[in-house]
Design a protein around this motif. Structure first.
Motif, PDB file in Angstrom:
ATOM      1  N   LEU A   3       0.750  -1.233   0.000  1.00 21.82           N
ATOM      2  CA  LEU A   3       0.000   0.000   0.000  1.00 21.82           C
ATOM      3  C   LEU A   3       0.795   1.306   0.000  1.00 21.82           C
ATOM      4  O   LEU A   3       0.363   2.277   0.573  1.00 21.82           O
ATOM      5  CB  LEU A   3      -0.974   0.010   1.201  1.00 21.82           C
ATOM      6  CG  LEU A   3      -1.893  -1.193   1.300  1.00 21.82           C
ATOM      7  CD1 LEU A   3      -2.682  -1.125   2.585  1.00 21.82           C
ATOM      8  CD2 LEU A   3      -2.828  -1.253   0.129  1.00 21.82           C
ATOM      9  N   PRO A   4       1.966   1.417  -0.652  1.00 20.01           N
ATOM     10  CA  PRO A   4       2.627   2.715  -0.680  1.00 20.01           C
ATOM     11  C   PRO A   4       1.820   3.737  -1.465  1.00 20.01           C
ATOM     12  O   PRO A   4       1.883   4.930  -1.188  1.00 20.01           O
ATOM     13  CB  PRO A   4       3.961   2.439  -1.358  1.00 20.01           C
ATOM     14  CG  PRO A   4       3.745   1.212  -2.155  1.00 20.01           C
ATOM     15  CD  PRO A   4       2.719   0.404  -1.379  1.00 20.01           C
ATOM     16  N   GLU A   5       1.038   3.273  -2.449  1.00 18.77           N
ATOM     17  CA  GLU A   5       0.261   4.197  -3.254  1.00 18.77           C
ATOM     18  C   GLU A   5      -0.841   4.872  -2.457  1.00 18.77           C
ATOM     19  O   GLU A   5      -1.235   5.989  -2.750  1.00 18.77           O
ATOM     20  CB  GLU A   5      -0.298   3.497  -4.505  1.00 18.77           C
ATOM     21  CG  GLU A   5      -1.202   2.327  -4.244  1.00 18.77           C
ATOM     22  CD  GLU A   5      -0.469   1.029  -3.907  1.00 18.77           C
ATOM     23  OE1 GLU A   5      -1.168   0.039  -3.674  1.00 18.77           O
ATOM     24  OE2 GLU A   5       0.752   0.987  -3.852  1.00 18.77           O
ATOM     25  N   GLU A   6      -1.374   4.216  -1.393  1.00 19.96           N
ATOM     26  CA  GLU A   6      -2.427   4.831  -0.595  1.00 19.96           C
ATOM     27  C   GLU A   6      -1.923   6.081   0.105  1.00 19.96           C
ATOM     28  O   GLU A   6      -2.572   7.105   0.109  1.00 19.96           O
ATOM     29  CB  GLU A   6      -2.985   3.854   0.452  1.00 19.96           C
ATOM     30  CG  GLU A   6      -4.199   3.090  -0.001  1.00 19.96           C
ATOM     31  CD  GLU A   6      -3.862   1.928  -0.908  1.00 19.96           C
ATOM     32  OE1 GLU A   6      -2.670   1.682  -1.171  1.00 19.96           O
ATOM     33  OE2 GLU A   6      -4.793   1.274  -1.372  1.00 19.96           O
ATOM     34  N   ILE A   7      -0.759   6.031   0.713  1.00 22.21           N
ATOM     35  CA  ILE A   7      -0.254   7.180   1.453  1.00 22.21           C
ATOM     36  C   ILE A   7       0.064   8.333   0.504  1.00 22.21           C
ATOM     37  O   ILE A   7      -0.111   9.494   0.845  1.00 22.21           O
ATOM     38  CB  ILE A   7       0.948   6.790   2.345  1.00 22.21           C
ATOM     39  CG1 ILE A   7       1.258   7.884   3.362  1.00 22.21           C
ATOM     40  CG2 ILE A   7       2.169   6.489   1.535  1.00 22.21           C
ATOM     41  CD1 ILE A   7       0.224   8.037   4.421  1.00 22.21           C
ATOM     42  N   GLU A   8       0.513   8.064  -0.706  1.00 24.96           N
ATOM     43  CA  GLU A   8       0.789   9.120  -1.682  1.00 24.96           C
ATOM     44  C   GLU A   8      -0.510   9.807  -2.086  1.00 24.96           C
ATOM     45  O   GLU A   8      -0.547  11.025  -2.238  1.00 24.96           O
ATOM     46  CB  GLU A   8       1.504   8.558  -2.911  1.00 24.96           C
ATOM     47  CG  GLU A   8       1.789   9.578  -3.986  1.00 24.96           C
ATOM     48  CD  GLU A   8       2.772  10.674  -3.571  1.00 24.96           C
ATOM     49  OE1 GLU A   8       2.942  11.625  -4.355  1.00 24.96           O
ATOM     50  OE2 GLU A   8       3.360  10.600  -2.483  1.00 24.96           O
ATOM     51  N   THR A   9      -1.579   9.059  -2.248  1.00 26.89           N
ATOM     52  CA  THR A   9      -2.863   9.676  -2.603  1.00 26.89           C
ATOM     53  C   THR A   9      -3.347  10.597  -1.492  1.00 26.89           C
ATOM     54  O   THR A   9      -3.884  11.670  -1.769  1.00 26.89           O
ATOM     55  CB  THR A   9      -3.929   8.606  -2.895  1.00 26.89           C
ATOM     56  OG1 THR A   9      -4.074   7.763  -1.763  1.00 26.89           O
ATOM     57  CG2 THR A   9      -3.574   7.791  -4.115  1.00 26.89           C
ATOM     58  N   VAL A  10      -3.141  10.203  -0.255  1.00 25.45           N
ATOM     59  CA  VAL A  10      -3.540  11.047   0.879  1.00 25.45           C
ATOM     60  C   VAL A  10      -2.709  12.328   0.890  1.00 25.45           C
ATOM     61  O   VAL A  10      -3.233  13.420   1.104  1.00 25.45           O
ATOM     62  CB  VAL A  10      -3.388  10.267   2.215  1.00 25.45           C
ATOM     63  CG1 VAL A  10      -3.611  11.181   3.400  1.00 25.45           C
ATOM     64  CG2 VAL A  10      -4.353   9.087   2.243  1.00 25.45           C
ATOM     65  N   ARG A  11      -1.406  12.207   0.625  1.00 25.60           N
ATOM     66  CA  ARG A  11      -0.536  13.393   0.574  1.00 25.60           C
ATOM     67  C   ARG A  11      -0.998  14.354  -0.523  1.00 25.60           C
ATOM     68  O   ARG A  11      -1.086  15.569  -0.303  1.00 25.60           O
ATOM     69  CB  ARG A  11       0.914  12.969   0.332  1.00 25.60           C
ATOM     70  CG  ARG A  11       1.909  14.131   0.400  1.00 25.60           C
ATOM     71  CD  ARG A  11       3.290  13.730  -0.084  1.00 25.60           C
ATOM     72  NE  ARG A  11       3.356  13.499  -1.514  1.00 25.60           N
ATOM     73  CZ  ARG A  11       3.350  14.458  -2.455  1.00 25.60           C
ATOM     74  NH1 ARG A  11       3.266  15.718  -2.098  1.00 25.60           N
ATOM     75  NH2 ARG A  11       3.424  14.154  -3.729  1.00 25.60           N
ATOM     76  N   LEU A  12      -1.335  13.838  -1.691  1.00 25.26           N
ATOM     77  CA  LEU A  12      -1.798  14.690  -2.784  1.00 25.26           C
ATOM     78  C   LEU A  12      -3.127  15.359  -2.451  1.00 25.26           C
ATOM     79  O   LEU A  12      -3.341  16.525  -2.784  1.00 25.26           O
ATOM     80  CB  LEU A  12      -1.925  13.871  -4.075  1.00 25.26           C
ATOM     81  CG  LEU A  12      -0.603  13.443  -4.713  1.00 25.26           C
ATOM     82  CD1 LEU A  12      -0.860  12.473  -5.866  1.00 25.26           C
ATOM     83  CD2 LEU A  12       0.192  14.640  -5.185  1.00 25.26           C
ATOM     84  N   LYS A  13      -4.009  14.631  -1.801  1.00 24.18           N
ATOM     85  CA  LYS A  13      -5.301  15.205  -1.397  1.00 24.18           C
ATOM     86  C   LYS A  13      -5.089  16.346  -0.414  1.00 24.18           C
ATOM     87  O   LYS A  13      -5.686  17.418  -0.545  1.00 24.18           O
ATOM     88  CB  LYS A  13      -6.179  14.120  -0.765  1.00 24.18           C
ATOM     89  CG  LYS A  13      -7.478  14.646  -0.208  1.00 24.18           C
ATOM     90  CD  LYS A  13      -8.223  13.559   0.528  1.00 24.18           C
ATOM     91  CE  LYS A  13      -9.151  14.166   1.535  1.00 24.18           C
ATOM     92  NZ  LYS A  13      -9.787  13.196   2.385  1.00 24.18           N
ATOM     93  N   GLU A  14      -4.227  16.142   0.570  1.00 22.66           N
ATOM     94  CA  GLU A  14      -3.956  17.188   1.564  1.00 22.66           C
ATOM     95  C   GLU A  14      -3.318  18.411   0.914  1.00 22.66           C
ATOM     96  O   GLU A  14      -3.661  19.545   1.243  1.00 22.66           O
ATOM     97  CB  GLU A  14      -3.064  16.639   2.680  1.00 22.66           C
ATOM     98  CG  GLU A  14      -3.790  15.648   3.567  1.00 22.66           C
ATOM     99  CD  GLU A  14      -2.881  14.908   4.549  1.00 22.66           C
ATOM    100  OE1 GLU A  14      -1.633  15.085   4.485  1.00 22.66           O
ATOM    101  OE2 GLU A  14      -3.420  14.149   5.370  1.00 22.66           O
ATOM    102  N   LYS A  15      -2.416  18.198  -0.029  1.00 20.82           N
ATOM    103  CA  LYS A  15      -1.756  19.301  -0.722  1.00 20.82           C
ATOM    104  C   LYS A  15      -2.763  20.103  -1.546  1.00 20.82           C
ATOM    105  O   LYS A  15      -2.705  21.325  -1.607  1.00 20.82           O
ATOM    106  CB  LYS A  15      -0.638  18.764  -1.613  1.00 20.82           C
ATOM    107  CG  LYS A  15       0.181  19.833  -2.275  1.00 20.82           C
ATOM    108  CD  LYS A  15       1.327  19.227  -3.074  1.00 20.82           C
ATOM    109  CE  LYS A  15       2.123  20.316  -3.774  1.00 20.82           C
ATOM    110  NZ  LYS A  15       3.192  19.766  -4.592  1.00 20.82           N
ATOM    111  N   ALA A  16      -3.702  19.401  -2.200  1.00 17.27           N
ATOM    112  CA  ALA A  16      -4.722  20.073  -3.019  1.00 17.27           C
ATOM    113  C   ALA A  16      -5.772  20.766  -2.163  1.00 17.27           C
ATOM    114  O   ALA A  16      -6.439  21.694  -2.618  1.00 17.27           O
ATOM    115  CB  ALA A  16      -5.387  19.068  -3.944  1.00 17.27           C
ATOM    116  N   GLY A  17      -5.959  20.316  -0.930  1.00 22.78           N
ATOM    117  CA  GLY A  17      -6.951  20.915  -0.046  1.00 22.78           C
ATOM    118  C   GLY A  17      -8.347  20.337  -0.209  1.00 22.78           C
ATOM    119  O   GLY A  17      -9.264  20.733   0.508  1.00 22.78           O
TER     120      GLY A  17
END
Length: 192
Positions: free
Chosen positions: A5-19
């Motif tokens: 699941l490394p891809e899950e944490i990257e998606t969360v990071r992108l969501k947080e960055k986008a707001g």
């Protein structure tokens, strides 16, 4: 089918960055899938889908079957980026992300180490023969995660408990016939 699941944490990071946005974890398989999806929910996914698909005893679904099932589910949803693990833990086929993108008619980039979405496009850094190549494509797109894209942290007890309250949808989708046939398995020759 893909573990880690490394891809899950990257998606969360992108969501947080986008707001804004939503992270949806999807996995195809049998009775062990909800545990994997609950881990993704604990790591920050907003919702999850378990696509029930079991292979005959002793066999695994091939990459085409998994990709076909995922494409059926994803066609009914809107998305910007699809993140896949790089390689299946069971057969190490490295097919599902690229095949799913092909079936959906969207661009895909393999072995991604960095993702930068902006203005309806995504810039991806990926490994090619020992060097990093930067490519850009339109969104929606699919990427397969290479080691180094993100290192997933262990979820806290609080995150694990909160994950139990997040939605986990279960879908039944018809699985197409396999396109691969195992003819024979044999041990490799002994080393001299």
């Amino acid at each position: 089918k893909e573990k880690g699941l490394p891809e899950e944490i990257e998606t969360v990071r992108l969501k947080e960055k986008a707001g804004s946005g939503e992270v949806l974890a999807v996995s195809v398989g049998g009775d062990d899938v909800p545990t994997v999806l609950r881990t993704a929910l604990a790591m920050g996914a907003d919702a999850a889908i378990h696509v029930r698909a079991s292979a005959p005893a002793g066999l695994e679904l091939d990459g085409f079957q998994v990709s076909s099932v995922l494409a059926q589910v994803l066609r009914e949803r809107s998305f910007d980026l699809l993140f896949f693990g790089r390689m299946a833990a069971d057969d190490q086929s490295s097919q599902v992300g690229t095949l799913t993108a092909r079936l959906l008619g969207i661009p895909s980039v393999a072995d991604v180490t960095r993702v930068e979405p902006a203005d309806g496009r995504v810039r991806c850094h990926h490994l090619v023969e020992g060097r990093v190549e930067i490519v850009e494509c339109r969104i929606p797109a699919a990427v397969t995660a290479q080691k180094g894209l993100a290192e997933p942290p262990y979820p806290s007890i609080k995150q694990i408990l909160m994950a139990k309250k997040k939605p986990l949808e279960v879908l039944e989708v018809p699985v197409p016939e396999p396109v691969l046939e195992v003819v024979r398995l044999e041990m490799p020759p002994a080393r001299e």
